[in-house]
Design a protein around this motif. Structure first.
Motif, short mmCIF file in Angstrom:
data_model
loop_
_atom_site.label_atom_id
_atom_site.label_comp_id
_atom_site.label_asym_id
_atom_site.label_seq_id
_atom_site.Cartn_x
_atom_site.Cartn_y
_atom_site.Cartn_z
N GLU A 150 -23.95 18.43 -4.40
CA GLU A 150 -22.72 18.63 -3.65
C GLU A 150 -22.59 17.67 -2.47
O GLU A 150 -21.50 17.16 -2.18
CB GLU A 150 -22.65 20.08 -3.14
CG GLU A 150 -22.52 21.11 -4.25
CD GLU A 150 -22.56 22.54 -3.72
OE1 GLU A 150 -22.51 22.71 -2.47
OE2 GLU A 150 -22.66 23.47 -4.53
N GLU A 151 -23.69 17.42 -1.77
CA GLU A 151 -23.64 16.61 -0.56
C GLU A 151 -23.68 15.11 -0.84
O GLU A 151 -23.01 14.33 -0.16
CB GLU A 151 -24.80 16.98 0.37
CG GLU A 151 -24.68 18.35 0.99
CD GLU A 151 -23.47 18.47 1.91
OE1 GLU A 151 -23.28 17.56 2.75
OE2 GLU A 151 -22.73 19.45 1.77
N TYR A 152 -24.49 14.71 -1.82
CA TYR A 152 -24.70 13.27 -2.04
C TYR A 152 -24.24 12.79 -3.41
O TYR A 152 -24.18 11.58 -3.65
CB TYR A 152 -26.18 12.92 -1.87
CG TYR A 152 -26.80 13.49 -0.62
CD1 TYR A 152 -26.24 13.25 0.62
CD2 TYR A 152 -27.94 14.29 -0.68
CE1 TYR A 152 -26.79 13.77 1.79
CE2 TYR A 152 -28.51 14.82 0.46
CZ TYR A 152 -27.92 14.56 1.69
OH TYR A 152 -28.48 15.10 2.83
N LYS A 170 -22.59 29.24 0.78
CA LYS A 170 -23.28 27.98 1.04
C LYS A 170 -23.96 28.02 2.41
O LYS A 170 -25.10 27.55 2.55
CB LYS A 170 -22.31 26.81 0.97
CG LYS A 170 -23.00 25.47 1.18
CD LYS A 170 -22.13 24.29 0.84
CE LYS A 170 -22.91 22.99 0.95
NZ LYS A 170 -22.12 21.81 0.58
N LYS A 198 -21.15 10.35 -3.31
CA LYS A 198 -20.82 10.74 -1.92
C LYS A 198 -21.43 9.72 -0.95
O LYS A 198 -22.26 10.06 -0.12
CB LYS A 198 -21.32 12.15 -1.64
CG LYS A 198 -20.76 13.22 -2.57
CD LYS A 198 -19.25 13.34 -2.43
CE LYS A 198 -18.67 14.41 -3.36
NZ LYS A 198 -18.67 15.71 -2.76
N ALA A 245 -18.44 10.83 6.88
CA ALA A 245 -18.95 11.74 5.84
C ALA A 245 -17.82 12.13 4.89
O ALA A 245 -16.66 12.29 5.29
CB ALA A 245 -19.55 12.99 6.49
N ASN A 284 -21.68 10.30 2.95
CA ASN A 284 -22.71 11.28 3.34
C ASN A 284 -24.11 10.68 3.25
O ASN A 284 -24.98 10.98 4.07
CB ASN A 284 -22.62 12.52 2.46
CG ASN A 284 -21.34 13.30 2.68
OD1 ASN A 284 -20.54 12.94 3.53
ND2 ASN A 284 -21.15 14.37 1.94
N ARG A 340 -16.00 14.65 3.36
CA ARG A 340 -15.73 16.07 3.57
C ARG A 340 -14.24 16.23 3.84
O ARG A 340 -13.51 15.24 3.97
CB ARG A 340 -16.54 16.61 4.75
CG ARG A 340 -16.35 15.82 6.03
CD ARG A 340 -17.10 16.41 7.21
NE ARG A 340 -16.34 17.46 7.85
CZ ARG A 340 -16.75 18.09 8.96
NH1 ARG A 340 -17.93 17.78 9.50
NH2 ARG A 340 -16.03 19.02 9.51
N ASP A 399 -12.95 13.61 -0.01
CA ASP A 399 -14.11 13.80 -0.88
C ASP A 399 -14.28 12.66 -1.87
O ASP A 399 -15.37 12.43 -2.38
CB ASP A 399 -13.99 15.13 -1.66
CG ASP A 399 -14.31 16.32 -0.78
OD1 ASP A 399 -14.93 16.11 0.28
OD2 ASP A 399 -13.91 17.44 -1.14
N TYR A 439 -27.40 21.54 -3.80
CA TYR A 439 -26.80 20.99 -2.59
C TYR A 439 -26.93 19.47 -2.55
O TYR A 439 -26.07 18.79 -1.96
CB TYR A 439 -27.45 21.61 -1.35
CG TYR A 439 -27.07 23.06 -1.13
CD1 TYR A 439 -26.07 23.67 -1.88
CD2 TYR A 439 -27.72 23.84 -0.19
CE1 TYR A 439 -25.73 25.00 -1.70
CE2 TYR A 439 -27.38 25.17 0.02
CZ TYR A 439 -26.39 25.75 -0.75
OH TYR A 439 -26.05 27.06 -0.57
N CYS A 440 -27.99 18.92 -3.13
CA CYS A 440 -28.09 17.46 -3.24
C CYS A 440 -26.94 16.90 -4.06
O CYS A 440 -26.41 15.81 -3.77
CB CYS A 440 -29.43 17.06 -3.87
SG CYS A 440 -30.84 17.20 -2.76
N ASN A 451 -28.68 17.62 6.03
CA ASN A 451 -29.20 16.27 6.27
C ASN A 451 -30.54 16.31 6.98
O ASN A 451 -31.46 15.57 6.66
CB ASN A 451 -28.21 15.46 7.10
CG ASN A 451 -27.16 14.75 6.25
OD1 ASN A 451 -27.19 14.84 5.03
ND2 ASN A 451 -26.25 14.06 6.89
#
Length: 857
Positions: free
Chosen positions: A207-209, A151, A249, A815, A252, A817, A851, A204-205, A170
């Motif tokens: 996974e992150e959001y 990643k 998420k 966030a 985030n 995480r 998470d 990644y969008c 971000n």
């Protein structure tokens, strides 16, 4: 690579390596035996070729380490590198150098990336262009290779294309949606597609959001981000049609959107994006179904500002009263934090209207208790003048707000309520009582307070004995404007400010007021209302300079116009002021604007400009000429009402002798003229030279029938016209640093256990004459400097002496995480203006299952 390119590259490496080492060995494992038939034709100028087979590894080792220990060697193997357990040359391989022909392997070699990641890097052959490779190597050179993951590598590849300084996802999304998406060209995103990274970006969008990567549409991504951010601030269910846009998420998302919102470089783009989402996804339909009390802490969309402002305006309209403490708090918060600039002015309009209505309620209670003329003057200068200030600031905010078509109807209704309250409940009531007090005064000079016509003898001349003094005379700068100026100057460290008042001449008009501020005796007023002193004209700066600098007055004095010094070069001003100890500066912004029928409705803008002009001039002269003392005053005040005076409200002067002088707010006469509803005084208060003249003024705020504007008037005896400011400013010359209030945590606890956490701060001191307000930014970050929470802005501007009244509660969303209580996290507090860190605090973040915690998506 061609054999020729390989030959050139190898010879170059041996040459470079020999500069740092006496002997060099290069291993080349050609996994697919691509060059096995051509290897013998390679021409090595600084090395020998040794070809590996499956059975000669020990012989090769003996050759290089025992038989020929001086030559450089290229060890070529037409097969893949053996495993560690089967590789008899591993020790040699570890101390030697390596060569590969595929780009990805070469990059692993050059950047010291483990070959474990080679399969991942080879998934993106389109990425490896010269430009992308250069950026990739720059970013990987500062990366932590000991904790490298696929990643991390993917983020570095994305950052190489998006051209961010770090591999912060971000930051990449922020750039893509604030510049790339907004301009419609999507150049950076197209480069991602060309580089084969599109799928990686959307992964990644997800996974992150929590954004579904199968829906690769930027407008839906942005809508989802903004709607999710909105939901994070509202404790109420959304309509089903919007729930699909709420991402899992949420913390985030809040971190990303808040970062765009609060960054001065992207704030304008934020507003544009929010409006695009609002229009395209009909956010107004969503907001219209939500409870107003649940919206007050939400700042995502402009339509929220519209709904809140409409609600508050209607509340004032329906109740004909100012807002209560709760809703005033909402107003203050939204003025400080909304990112839609026009609504700051609309909220300010509502705020000033509410303050005005509340102040008038207090005024109505206090007015009957003002038994004497002294009581009325004291009450006006201490508190009632704030009603005039609120009225001015109301129209200033209303006139300068724009693009509020949907609010025009309710704003006009609010304006009517303000206008009626100001005119009928305040002005009319005030002057009904004021008239009765004035009728008890037989001589105008009996009104309490310093007198304008004694200014030179009792103020200016005494001041200049102790210190070089600048007197700034701003035409029609009424008392409440001077009070605001004094308040704003007190916020600037290095200034000692005292606020007082004077009673102006009557009639209260420019030529007489300006003359009265000079050394004076033997006043005369001609038929055009021009004034002479001892037969000398007082019209204009040059004429006043001639009077001020008479040998018996101030031969080292100076009278100049404002524009002769304002923003002029330092040396020009120094030369002008050289040898001068009393300097009169004449400023004319308010009167010039108000006296013109075409611009009189802009007079409140001119008042604010005058305050700004004088503040800047004091700073300029202090720095350029080390002036230590300033006195700010005016020639007269004024009355202004937005609604025009009706013809039926104009006073008739009846029959006035032809030699008499008639203006809108006064009559000068030497005859015993009788006019109803007026006040009449001898001008003898200015000396025997004026004893044969009388002044007649309306007893209230009406005007005589005469030519001229009807909104802006002066010349009469109302408190707004005859009470003028007397602001004294002493400067600490050479001190340019300002002192500001301090902000600290109000709690000793340093553990975060929830993704949604409220933290209390305290403003340690109240704002005072020596301590100015301060705006700070607060956020949390990990040891690497990566933000892990949203950013809050606190405007510390409270004057409460009770510490409980100086507390601020801010919501932090962390966030989504993994957090470890063993790691260190820090709250950063920085000054908004300078960006300098004020303080930081170490925290423990102990949030199990971060998470998914707390949102249930």
């Amino acid at each position: 690579m061609s054999l020729k390119q390989i030959e050139t590259e190898l010879n170059a490496r041996f040459t470079d390596y020999n500069k740092s080492s006496s002997r060099n060995i290069i291993f080349w494992y050609d996994k697919d035996a691509q060059y096995s038939d051509e290897i013998d034709s390679i021409n090595l100028s600084h090395a020998k070729l040794q070809k590996l087979t499956k059975t000669n590894s020990l012989a090769t080792k003996y050759l290089i380490e025992h038989e020929d220990t001086e030559s450089n060697f290229l060890v070529y193997a037409p097969f893949d590198k053996p495993s560690i357990n089967e590789d008899h040359l591993m020790d040699m391989y570890l101390y030697s150098r390596h060569f590969v022909t595929d780009r990805e392997s070469a990059i692993c070699e050059d950047c010291k990336i483990s070959t474990v990641f080679l399969p991942f890097l080879k998934k993106f052959p389109q990425f490896w262009t010269d430009i992308n490779e250069k950026r990739f190597k720059e970013l990987i050179s500062v990366a932590d290779l000991t904790n490298l993951t696929e990643k991390n590598l993917g983020l570095i590849m994305l950052a190489s294309v998006v051209k961010t300084e770090t591999a912060d996802f971000n930051q990449m999304v922020k750039i893509l949606i604030t510049s790339d998406f907004v301009d419609g060209k999507q150049k950076l995103y197209n480069n991602l597609v060309k580089s084969g990274l599109e799928e990686l970006f959307w992964q990644y969008c997800l996974e992150e959001y929590g954004y579904n990567k199968d829906v690769k549409a930027f407008d839906k991504l942005i809508a989802s981000l903004f709607i999710t951010h909105c939901k994070s601030q509202i404790d109420e269910d959304f309509a089903a049609s919007y729930k699909s846009y709420i991402l899992s998420k949420m913390p985030n998302v809040v971190l990303l959107v808040s970062g765009i919102m609060n960054d001065v470089n992207s704030a304008q783009m934020y507003s544009l994006l929010a409006r695009k989402v609002e229009d395209g996804f009909k956010i107004g339909d969503l907001i219209s179904k939500l409870n107003i009390d649940n919206l007050t802490d939400c700042f995502t969309f402009e339509v929220i500002d519209y709904k809140i402002s409409e609600y508050l305006i209607n509340k004032i309209i329906n109740e004909s009263d100012g807002l209560n403490h709760q809703y005033m708090g909402v107003l203050i918060s939204r003025i400080k934090k909304t990112h839609f600039e026009n609504y700051k002015l609309i909220y300010r309009t509502i705020d000033r209207a509410s303050h005005l209505l509340n102040a008038i309620k207090t005024f109505e209670v206090e007015l009957p208790g003002a038994y004497t003329i002294d009581d009325m003057v004291n009450k006006y200068t201490e508190s009632w003048c704030s009603i005039d200030r609120y009225y001015r600031q109301f129209y200033f905010a209303l006139d300068n707000s724009s693009d509020h078509d949907k609010l025009d109807f309710v704003l006009e209704k609010l304006r009517v309520i303000v206008e009626n309250a100001y005119t009928n409940k305040y002005l009319s009531s005030l002057y009904l009582i004021w008239r009765s007090k004035m009728l008890t005064v037989s001589d105008y000079k009996e009104i309490p307070g310093r007198k304008q016509w004694q200014f030179y003898e009792k103020v200016a001349r005494l001041s200049v004995r102790n210190e070089r003094t600048v007197v700034i005379i701003s035409d029609a700068f009424r008392y409440e404007c001077g009070r605001q100026l004094a308040s704003e100057l007190k916020k600037l460290a290095g200034y000692k400010v005292e606020n007082d008042y004077m009673i102006s001449t009557l009639p209260s008009y420019t030529q007489l007021g300006m003359a009265a501020l000079l050394p004076n005796k033997n006043f005369k007023i001609d038929s055009k209302t021009y004034v002479t002193l001892d037969g000398k004209s007082t019209a204009g700066a040059d004429a006043r300079n001639a009077i001020l600098t008479l040998p018996e007055n101030q031969p080292n004095g100076l009278c100049v116009r404002f524009d002769a010094v304002y923003k002029k070069p330092r040396d020009t001003v120094r030369q002008l002021f050289a040898g001068k100890n009393l300097i009169y500066i004449f400023h004319d912004k308010v009167d010039t604007t108000g006296d013109d029928m075409n611009t009189e409705n802009q007079v409140f803008d001119a008042c604010q400009e005058a305050i700004d002009d004088i503040t800047k001039l004091i700073s300029q002269l202090t720095n350029a000429c080390s002036i230590g003392k300033y006195i700010i005053t005016a020639d007269h005040g004024f009355i202004y009402k937005r609604d025009k005076i009706q013809e039926s409200d104009k006073l008739s002067t009846g029959h006035i002798h032809t030699v008499d002088i008639k203006k809108r707010r006064f009559v000068l006469t030497k005859n015993k003229t009788i006019i109803d509803d007026t006040l009449r005084y001898s001008m003898s208060y200015l000396g025997e030279s004026m004893a044969d003249t009388e002044v007649i003024v309306p007893s209230g705020v009406d005007i005589f029938k005469a030519q001229g504007g009807q909104n802006f008037v002066h010349g009469g005896a109302t408190l707004q016209e005859i009470i003028i400011p007397l602001v004294s400013v002493e400067t600490s010359r050479g001190k340019h640093q300002t002192q500001e209030v301090n902000i600290d945590l109000a709690s000793v606890f340093r553990t975060i256990s929830n993704l949604n956490t409220y933290i209390d701060f305290i403003q340690k001191e109240p704002v005072t004459d020596t301590l100015r307000p301060r705006t700070i930014r607060v956020w949390f970050e990990d040891e690497s400097g990566t933000k892990v929470s949203n950013e809050n802005i606190i405007v510390a501007d409270r004057t409460n002496t009770n510490p409980d009244g100086r507390k601020y509660q801010e919501k932090f969303i962390f966030a989504s995480r993994k957090y470890s209580p063993k790691d260190k996290y820090f709250m950063r507090i920085t000054d908004n203006e300078t960006g300098i860190e004020i303080s930081h605090y170490e925290y423990v973040i102990d949030i199990p299952f971060a998470d998914d915690f707390g949102f249930g998506f």
